[in-house]
Scaffold this active site. Structure first.
Site, short mmCIF file in Angstrom:
data_model
loop_
_atom_site.label_atom_id
_atom_site.label_comp_id
_atom_site.label_asym_id
_atom_site.label_seq_id
_atom_site.Cartn_x
_atom_site.Cartn_y
_atom_site.Cartn_z
N ASP A 148 -26.17 0.33 39.88
CA ASP A 148 -26.81 1.47 39.25
C ASP A 148 -26.01 2.76 39.42
O ASP A 148 -25.10 2.84 40.25
CB ASP A 148 -28.22 1.66 39.80
CG ASP A 148 -28.24 1.93 41.31
OD1 ASP A 148 -27.41 1.35 42.01
OD2 ASP A 148 -29.10 2.71 41.76
N GLU A 186 -29.24 0.89 44.31
CA GLU A 186 -28.79 1.54 45.54
C GLU A 186 -29.19 3.01 45.57
O GLU A 186 -29.62 3.53 46.60
CB GLU A 186 -27.27 1.40 45.67
CG GLU A 186 -26.70 1.91 46.99
CD GLU A 186 -26.23 3.36 46.95
OE1 GLU A 186 -25.84 3.89 48.00
OE2 GLU A 186 -26.27 3.98 45.85
#
Length: 486
Positions: A78, A145
């Site tokens: 991400d 994350e």
């Protein structure tokens, strides 16, 4: 195909361009995950996902390296979604638009996603290469994350087979990270008492143009937090001009917990002369520009008439909200006694919003030591108890304890010195890496973190240094080629 595919190393930049083309903000990584999984299976690699969506891909060793120490390359899927005011961009649907600006790659009006897209691209480029020597290889790509390290928290045990892990989330050329801070969310909630709006005037105060940045890596730089600056103004207004009676109908700022807020807004309602408020805002803007001339050269602090709300905060709620957020600690709490020039404990007020019944704030606490984390938490408990607010803690993740004598650290130091022509810096950072959580699940894996120079991560000013990417790629591929036999 964008212009960045003309850069070297070509395979890495090709992959990064592909990553930019597929939307992948936190919680919206499924499209890119499915693309990578399908590509890996089409290449004939072992590729699967665990229960929380993390991807693991295995590639056999190149000829002659079958008995060398197996390595896992790790990155997260991400990116942080931040756009400039006035930039129309749907991060769930629209591609990032990278472009070359001198020695840097930037994005048009948004975060670039070099954090951690360059690391992900490098891992996929190694998988995609036929001419690189490497031992048995695994690539671990983790979910979400940036919004709580959820992929690392839920990583499947007994899944990885490697003895060494190279995390690719470092953001400084010439540095090797061997430890990082842990973190935890503090969620503050203040109940709102409302009443009918009987005031004649309604104005919105707008603070914009701050630099923002990474709430760990940039916390020591003195960059202003828009939420804190706005609260300071409101407190000053009540203290210096007590005759100017007003109520709040809304207060908000920031958009993501791990970025320093660049913008904040408050709507005030009052009776009487609006020139009093306009003058106070203008004077405060002059104060800010004098105080923050070097770190915040582009800030603007303005006021504009706005539509009247039907209800507003009571005087009590207005008072509590202003003074709670003005008194709220923010920034560096303590520097480390153990690691030179590193912050030990900090907190950053990342998000503030007004809901129907509550004002809510999301704060990210960071500390190299667990007791430091607990201390900051105790400060927040004490402060919120004084105004009848609540604070709840969530999403704790441990720090990564440094081990500078690990063989992978020594090898990376040696190779980096050869590539750079000078000794690299081995350090512990105040930002959060997934390594602490990964080490908890896989305690016997030795870890190191490397990466190219990235500036202004988590903000629309994010950029990655092109020459540093070439250096990083040379370092990564040489370390893989020189992994020792078991």
């Amino acid at each position: 195909m964008s212009e960045i595919q003309t850069l070297q190393p070509a395979r890495l930049w090709k992959w990064f361009d592909q990553i930019c083309a597929i939307p992948h903000p936190s919680y919206k990584e499924e499209q890119i995950a499915q693309f990578i999984l399908a590509w890996a299976k089409d290449k004939g690699f072992y590729a699967e996902r665990d229960e929380v969506g993390n991807i693991l891909i295995r590639k056999p060793a190149t000829a002659g390296m079958e008995k060398h120490t197996a390595v896992a390359l790790q990155a997260h899927l991400d990116m942080v979604p931040q756009a400039n005011e006035g930039t129309v961009h749907d991060f769930a649907k629209d591609p990032i638009q990278p472009y070359i600006d001198g020695e840097w790659v930037k994005a048009k009006g948004t975060t670039l996603g070099a954090d951690n897209g360059i690391g992900m691209a490098s891992a996929l480029a190694v998988l995609d290469s036929d001419d690189l020597a490497h031992p048995p290889l695994e690539v671990l790509l983790t979910m979400t994350e940036e919004a709580g390290m959820e992929g690392a928290v839920g990583l499947r045990p007994n899944w990885l087979q490697s003895e060494v892990m190279i995390n690719t989330d470092t953001e400084e050329n010439g540095e090797i990270y061997i430890g990082c801070a842990g973190g935890e969310n503090a969620n503050i909630s203040l109940e709102i008492e409302r009443e009918a709006n009987t005031f004649s005037q309604s104005y919105q105060i707008v603070l914009k143009g701050l630099c923002g940045g990474h709430s760990g890596g940039d916390i020591h730089t003195g960059r202003a937090n828009a939420i804190k600056v706005l609260a300071r103004f409101l407190a000053t207004l009540t203290q210096d001009q007590p005759e100017f009676q007003f109520a709040l109908s809304e207060i908000r700022g920031g958009s993501i917990r791990n970025a320093i807020p660049r913008e904040a807004f408050a709507t005030l309602v009052f009776n009487g002369n609006a020139d009093v408020l306009k003058s106070a805002v203008k004077n405060f803007e002059e104060i800010l520009k004098a105080e923050l001339a070097k770190v915040e050269p582009n800030l603007t602090f303005t006021v504009q008439e706005t539509e009247k709300a039907e209800t507003v905060f009571t005087a009590t709620t207005t008072y509590k909200a202003i003074h709670l957020f003005n008194a709220l600690p923010n920034g560096v709490i303590r520097n480390s006694d153990v690691v030179e020039n590193v912050v030990e404990s900090s907190l950053s007020v990342g998000v503030l919003r007004t809901e129907e019944t509550h004002i809510k704030a999301i704060i990210l606490i960071r500390s190299l030591i667990h007791t430091g984390n607990r201390y900051v938490g105790s400060l927040l408990k004490s402060l919120t108890s004084l105004v009848g607010a609540k604070v709840e803690f969530s999403g704790y993740y441990p720090g990564w304890e440094p081990h500078d004598d690990a063989p992978i650290v020594k090898l990376t130091e040696k190779v980096y010195a050869e590539v750079l022509g000078y000794e690299p810096i081995v350090k512990v950072i105040h930002a959060g890496l997934e390594c602490g959580l990964l080490k908890k699940i896989y305690p016997n894996i030795d870890m190191v973190s490397i990466g190219p120079t990235i500036r202004n991560a988590h903000s629309p000013d994010e950029k990655v240094h092109i020459p540093a990417v070439q250096i990083y790629w040379e370092l990564l591929t040489k370390v893989l080629a020189e992994m020792p036999q078991k």
